[in-house]
Design a protein around this motif. Structure first.
Motif, PDB file in Angstrom:
ATOM      1  N   ASP A  29      -7.453  40.701  14.214  1.00 27.65           N
ATOM      2  CA  ASP A  29      -6.542  40.884  13.093  1.00 27.65           C
ATOM      3  C   ASP A  29      -5.133  40.595  13.587  1.00 27.65           C
ATOM      4  O   ASP A  29      -4.922  40.154  14.725  1.00 27.65           O
ATOM      5  CB  ASP A  29      -6.688  42.285  12.485  1.00 27.65           C
ATOM      6  N   THR A  30      -4.165  40.834  12.728  1.00 29.53           N
ATOM      7  CA  THR A  30      -2.797  40.482  13.085  1.00 29.53           C
ATOM      8  C   THR A  30      -2.287  41.298  14.263  1.00 29.53           C
ATOM      9  O   THR A  30      -1.482  40.810  15.060  1.00 29.53           O
ATOM     10  CB  THR A  30      -1.880  40.682  11.859  1.00 29.53           C
ATOM     11  N   VAL A  31      -2.729  42.532  14.405  1.00 30.20           N
ATOM     12  CA  VAL A  31      -2.310  43.355  15.550  1.00 30.20           C
ATOM     13  C   VAL A  31      -2.780  42.731  16.854  1.00 30.20           C
ATOM     14  O   VAL A  31      -2.005  42.573  17.807  1.00 30.20           O
ATOM     15  CB  VAL A  31      -2.850  44.793  15.410  1.00 30.20           C
ATOM     16  N   ASP A  90       0.893  42.195   7.244  1.00 32.28           N
ATOM     17  CA  ASP A  90       0.977  41.088   8.195  1.00 32.28           C
ATOM     18  C   ASP A  90       2.423  40.660   8.430  1.00 32.28           C
ATOM     19  O   ASP A  90       2.818  40.364   9.572  1.00 32.28           O
ATOM     20  CB  ASP A  90       0.164  39.897   7.691  1.00 32.28           C
ATOM     21  N   GLU A 256     -10.001  49.084  10.702  1.00 34.47           N
ATOM     22  CA  GLU A 256      -8.861  48.959   9.793  1.00 34.47           C
ATOM     23  C   GLU A 256      -7.603  48.684  10.613  1.00 34.47           C
ATOM     24  O   GLU A 256      -7.463  49.147  11.746  1.00 34.47           O
ATOM     25  CB  GLU A 256      -8.734  50.256   8.982  1.00 34.47           C
ATOM     26  N   ILE A 257      -6.682  47.929  10.058  1.00 34.50           N
ATOM     27  CA  ILE A 257      -5.566  47.402  10.849  1.00 34.50           C
ATOM     28  C   ILE A 257      -4.632  48.504  11.358  1.00 34.50           C
ATOM     29  O   ILE A 257      -4.103  48.408  12.464  1.00 34.50           O
ATOM     30  CB  ILE A 257      -4.802  46.324  10.047  1.00 34.50           C
ATOM     31  N   ASN A 260      -5.968  49.896  14.556  1.00 33.61           N
ATOM     32  CA  ASN A 260      -5.685  49.081  15.738  1.00 33.61           C
ATOM     33  C   ASN A 260      -4.231  49.207  16.170  1.00 33.61           C
ATOM     34  O   ASN A 260      -3.924  49.230  17.373  1.00 33.61           O
ATOM     35  CB  ASN A 260      -6.040  47.626  15.473  1.00 33.61           C
TER      36      ASN A 260
END
Length: 412
Positions: A29-31, A90, A256-257, A260
């Motif tokens: 993901d973006t993280v 994001d 889930e973001i 993270n």
């Protein structure tokens, strides 16, 4: 300003390449995307391991605060932020990374901005995007302000031990001022300071001396091929070597973001405090490295330690005191956070790569196997004793538990 076609392509091609690279990373993901990119930028900046570790803690604290301000998933927060409803997570992550990294490594601003523009170009323009950018910038500014007086810029004042007129090696040891830095989690640098190293006349000292002398020598014929590979792998001291292991957990399907973002904040703060604690202990005790001890084995008062006047370690000895092991404390701190995150669930295959070993990857099925390998590696490297690794591991677990207490408590 009117740009030529050639100039436009020079600007757009790196962005397009970065977009394609981001799209090719599976289960990220973006993280985690930005964790990779931030690690690369910081390592390429030429900063040493300690400043890189500090920078990653600041970056990931900023990311967590920005994301959590939007999702409101977790109650813990170090700064008070208000995000507009519907703000893009994001965009917030990209902005938090960009703002923190630009301040921490301004020499890499061009590379930072390429990554930033690549991230933003795939987010639809509109209010959600601008609101996300706003909260990301606010989060980074707030975290940077909290760490501005953390002691990282204090000059070192190390005084070499000598007698008037007597030569001593003239290289100044690494970062003695790090022992006085402001922690993220601990009450102070000495909170977990251990007891002293073993007495030189003890059986424990003789055990450790002879083990590293046998297995950690530059020309050892007792170190196996696998032990040599492990030694070379963990010669890598840049913090991103641990982040590959963290991503092994963060990139499991279904996460889930915000979870993270929280995980990386906990890991990087635990790692940073672990290094503060270990440098506090190192400079408090000033214990000798194997290369010094083994070349002076006739003066330690122990009949079981035979001197070798030309012994050399397998790798170059780090320029700071031996006790405790820094790699070991970080591995244990990271491991404690990951174990709490995994809980009773299955442990994914833990994998990371070592630049020092030429990009080779290693994997583990248990966190304890990883931490034990790090302990063993520093003996095979010829730079640490077993007791030092065991003490560092115990310290790291205690510091990791502080991060667990702060960040990873179950929601009520």
């Amino acid at each position: 300003m009117a740009w030529s076609v050639r100039t436009r392509w020079k600007i757009l091609l790196p962005i397009a390449a970065a977009v394609m690279l981001a799209g090719s990373i599976a289960k990220a993901d973006t993280v985690t995307d930005w964790n990779r990119k931030a690690g690369e930028i910081l390592v390429d900046s030429g900063l040493g391991p300690l400043p890189v570790d500090r920078a990653l803690a600041i970056v990931h604290a900023s990311v967590y605060e920005a994301v959590n301000a939007i999702t409101r998933r977790y109650p813990v927060s170090d700064v008070k932020l208000k995000a507009a409803p519907g703000a893009s997570v994001d965009a917030a992550i990209a902005a938090a990374n960009r703002a923190a990294l630009a301040k921490l490594v301004p020499s890499r601003l061009a590379e930072i901005d390429v990554a930033y523009r690549a991230a933003l170009i795939i987010i639809a323009d509109g209010r959600a995007k601008t609101d996300g950018i706003s909260v990301g910038n606010e989060a980074a500014a707030a975290i940077l302000a909290r760490r501005i007086d953390d002691g990282s810029t204090a000059g070192e004042t190390y005084r070499p031990r000598t007698s008037p007129g007597i030569y001593v090696p003239t290289v100044i040891p690494e970062a003695p001022q790090w022992a006085k830095m402001k922690p993220w989690l601990m009450t102070g640098p000495a909170q977990f300071r251990p007891g002293p190293p073993p007495p030189l006349d003890s059986a424990l000292w003789a055990r450790d001396y002879n083990e590293v002398k046998t297995l950690g020598g530059k020309h050892s014929d007792r170190r196996t091929t696998e032990q040599t590979n492990i030694a070379l792998f963990w010669e890598e001291v840049m913090p991103p070597i641990y982040h590959g292991v963290v991503r092994s957990v963060a990139e499991v399907d279904g996460r889930e973001i915000t979870q993270n973002a929280r995980l990386f904040a906990a890991v990087t703060q635990a790692s940073h405090d672990a290094l503060i604690a270990v440098f506090d202990a190192k400079y408090h005790y000033g214990f000798w490295r194997p290369v010094t001890a083994i070349r002076n084995g006739d003066i330690d008062g122990n009949d079981a330690t035979e001197r070798d006047p030309s012994w050399l370690p397998f790798i170059e000895t780090p320029m700071h005191p031996e006790y405790p092991c820094a790699h070991c404390i970080v591995a244990a701190a990271v491991g404690a956070v990951l174990q709490a995150e995994i809980g009773t669930g299955p442990t994914p295959l833990l994998t990371t790569t070592s630049n020092a070993a030429g990009g080779v990857a290693r994997s583990w099925t248990k966190i304890d196997d990883l931490t034990q390998e790090v302990n063993n590696a520093r003996i095979y490297d010829g730079v640490h004793y077993r007791n030092s690794g065991e003490v560092g591991t115990a310290m790291g677990r205690q510091i990791g538990e502080l991060a667990v207490t702060k960040y990873l408590q179950p929601l009520k």
